[in-house]
Design a protein around this motif. Structure first.
Motif, short mmCIF file in Angstrom:
data_model
loop_
_atom_site.label_atom_id
_atom_site.label_comp_id
_atom_site.label_asym_id
_atom_site.label_seq_id
_atom_site.Cartn_x
_atom_site.Cartn_y
_atom_site.Cartn_z
N VAL A 173 0.73 -39.89 1.21
CA VAL A 173 -0.67 -40.12 1.56
C VAL A 173 -0.80 -40.36 3.06
O VAL A 173 -1.77 -39.92 3.69
CB VAL A 173 -1.22 -41.33 0.77
CG1 VAL A 173 -2.62 -41.68 1.25
CG2 VAL A 173 -1.24 -41.03 -0.72
N SER A 174 0.19 -41.03 3.62
CA SER A 174 0.13 -41.34 5.06
C SER A 174 0.14 -40.08 5.92
O SER A 174 -0.36 -40.09 7.05
CB SER A 174 1.31 -42.23 5.44
OG SER A 174 2.55 -41.60 5.12
N ASP A 175 0.70 -38.99 5.38
CA ASP A 175 0.75 -37.74 6.13
C ASP A 175 -0.56 -36.95 6.01
O ASP A 175 -1.02 -36.33 6.97
CB ASP A 175 1.91 -36.87 5.65
CG ASP A 175 3.27 -37.49 5.94
OD1 ASP A 175 3.34 -38.31 6.87
OD2 ASP A 175 4.23 -37.16 5.23
N THR A 176 -1.14 -36.93 4.81
CA THR A 176 -2.33 -36.12 4.56
C THR A 176 -3.64 -36.88 4.80
O THR A 176 -4.67 -36.27 5.04
CB THR A 176 -2.32 -35.60 3.11
OG1 THR A 176 -2.24 -36.71 2.22
CG2 THR A 176 -1.12 -34.69 2.88
N PHE A 177 -3.57 -38.21 4.69
CA PHE A 177 -4.78 -39.02 4.85
C PHE A 177 -4.40 -40.30 5.60
O PHE A 177 -4.25 -41.36 5.00
CB PHE A 177 -5.37 -39.37 3.48
CG PHE A 177 -6.85 -39.58 3.47
CD1 PHE A 177 -7.55 -39.92 4.64
CD2 PHE A 177 -7.58 -39.44 2.30
CE1 PHE A 177 -8.91 -40.12 4.63
CE2 PHE A 177 -8.95 -39.64 2.28
CZ PHE A 177 -9.62 -39.99 3.45
N PRO A 178 -4.23 -40.23 6.91
CA PRO A 178 -3.75 -41.37 7.70
C PRO A 178 -4.59 -42.63 7.53
O PRO A 178 -5.80 -42.55 7.26
CB PRO A 178 -3.84 -40.85 9.15
CG PRO A 178 -3.81 -39.36 9.01
CD PRO A 178 -4.52 -39.06 7.74
N ALA A 179 -3.96 -43.77 7.66
CA ALA A 179 -4.62 -45.05 7.46
C ALA A 179 -5.84 -45.23 8.38
O ALA A 179 -6.87 -45.78 7.96
CB ALA A 179 -3.63 -46.18 7.67
N LYS A 237 -10.53 -46.09 0.01
CA LYS A 237 -9.41 -46.81 -0.59
C LYS A 237 -8.72 -45.89 -1.58
O LYS A 237 -9.37 -45.30 -2.44
CB LYS A 237 -9.87 -48.08 -1.30
CG LYS A 237 -8.74 -48.87 -1.95
CD LYS A 237 -9.28 -50.13 -2.62
CE LYS A 237 -8.15 -50.94 -3.26
NZ LYS A 237 -8.67 -52.18 -3.92
N ILE A 238 -7.43 -45.74 -1.47
CA ILE A 238 -6.67 -44.87 -2.38
C ILE A 238 -5.93 -45.73 -3.40
O ILE A 238 -5.23 -46.68 -3.05
CB ILE A 238 -5.68 -43.99 -1.61
CG1 ILE A 238 -6.44 -43.01 -0.71
CG2 ILE A 238 -4.76 -43.23 -2.57
CD1 ILE A 238 -5.55 -42.10 0.11
N VAL A 239 -6.11 -45.39 -4.67
CA VAL A 239 -5.43 -46.09 -5.76
C VAL A 239 -4.42 -45.13 -6.37
O VAL A 239 -4.80 -44.05 -6.83
CB VAL A 239 -6.43 -46.56 -6.83
CG1 VAL A 239 -5.71 -47.29 -7.96
CG2 VAL A 239 -7.51 -47.44 -6.22
#
Length: 296
Positions: free
Chosen positions: A3-9, A18-20
């Motif tokens: 997730v950090s690669d495709t949707f950075p914080a 918010k990702i669950v």
């Protein structure tokens, strides 16, 4: 991918996203339920990941849902060009399905905006109505059948499902293009069990029609515990399934899914009967062959 690669914080923070995520894959219904449980707004929207919502869809959702919090809305589901990720063939959007006696659904078109059965992949529902109706049945797993349950749960318990032709969402359909093929496996028996649960939970005496479909024997549906459905029905004062059939009599009565009488066509010279050779119920492709065989 991470997730950090495709949707950075940082981007998530800017957008208020918010990702669950589950530690392991739990299937469609559990994923949606987990997201709904974390929601804090008035409206919950479920969209497949392989879609491109078109400009203005959210305004149409909010305006239509403001009329009645028990209203589920479904956009016009159009075609997605996966090379450009843009919409094409906007005029041939779909969003309406009807219920078949094998506890499945088929697409159809009509002149009004009422939807008997939603397909399940794209919809908006108020958080209040989601909570009042109990969301998805906790004993259904993976994929399939939840749309049957949610549709009947809504119509029979005081809600409605409405099509929004002015809200368009382009959807990637399965085609011969290898890029559209599913990269996961569906547990067929589990899907059948989900559909059987929905039928037994909401159909009442009409559930005996499941006996007409051999595949349903694998589900052992007659032994299923559907007390959770009974609790919802008692709490919300839900109507019987016969009300749904009458509410959509143009499909179930006028179009012959509940015929007034049945008969055979017998060929006089051979004494054989014209017989449909496809599987019981409605064929996945909507058609099959007929033959003259011994009357039985």
């Amino acid at each position: 991918p991470k997730v950090s690669d495709t949707f950075p914080a940082k981007l998530r923070e800017e957008l208020g996203v918010k990702i669950v995520r589950h530690a392991r894959a739990k299937g469609l219904m559990q994923a949606k339920s987990a997201g709904a449980a974390e929601s804090t707004g008035d409206v919950i929207v479920f969209f497949d990941c392989h879609v491109a919502p078109q400009a203005g869809w959210h305004k149409a959702f909010l305006e239509a849902m403001a009329v009645n919090y028990r209203r589920i809305v479904v956009p016009s589901i159009t075609d997605l060009d996966i090379d450009t990720w843009t919409q094409r063939n906007a005029r041939v959007g779909v969003n309406k399905c009807y219920l078949t006696w094998d506890a499945d659904f088929k697409w159809f078109h009509s002149k009004n905006d009422d939807i008997p059965i939603l397909s399940g992949g794209l919809l908006g529902i108020s958080r209040r109505w989601w909570q009042e109706t109990g969301g998805y049945d906790a004993d259904m797993e993976n994929w399939g059948g939840e749309n049957i349950d949610q549709s009947l749960r809504t119509w029979l318990c005081g809600g409605e499902i409405v099509a929004l032709p002015n809200a368009e969402v382009a959807h990637m359909w399965r085609t011969d293009d290898a890029r559209t093929k599913a990269n996961y496996q569906i547990q067929v028996v589990k899907t059948l069990e989900n559909r059987a649960r929905a039928a037994k939970g909401w159909w009442g005496n009409f559930s005996v029609k499941l006996h007409d479909h051999p595949d349903m024997a694998y589900t052992r549906w007659t032994k299923m515990d559907v007390s959770a459905f009974r609790a919802v029905q008692e709490r919300l004062g839900c109507k019987p399934f016969a009300w749904f059939l009458w509410r959509f009599k143009d499909i179930y009565l006028d179009a012959g899914l509940l015929p007034e009488r049945t008969f055979r066509l017998r060929h006089v010279k051979s004494g054989r009967c014209l017989t449909y050779m496809g599987p019981p119920g409605t064929h996945p492709q909507g058609r099959d062959t007929v033959s003259l065989i011994k009357c039985g």
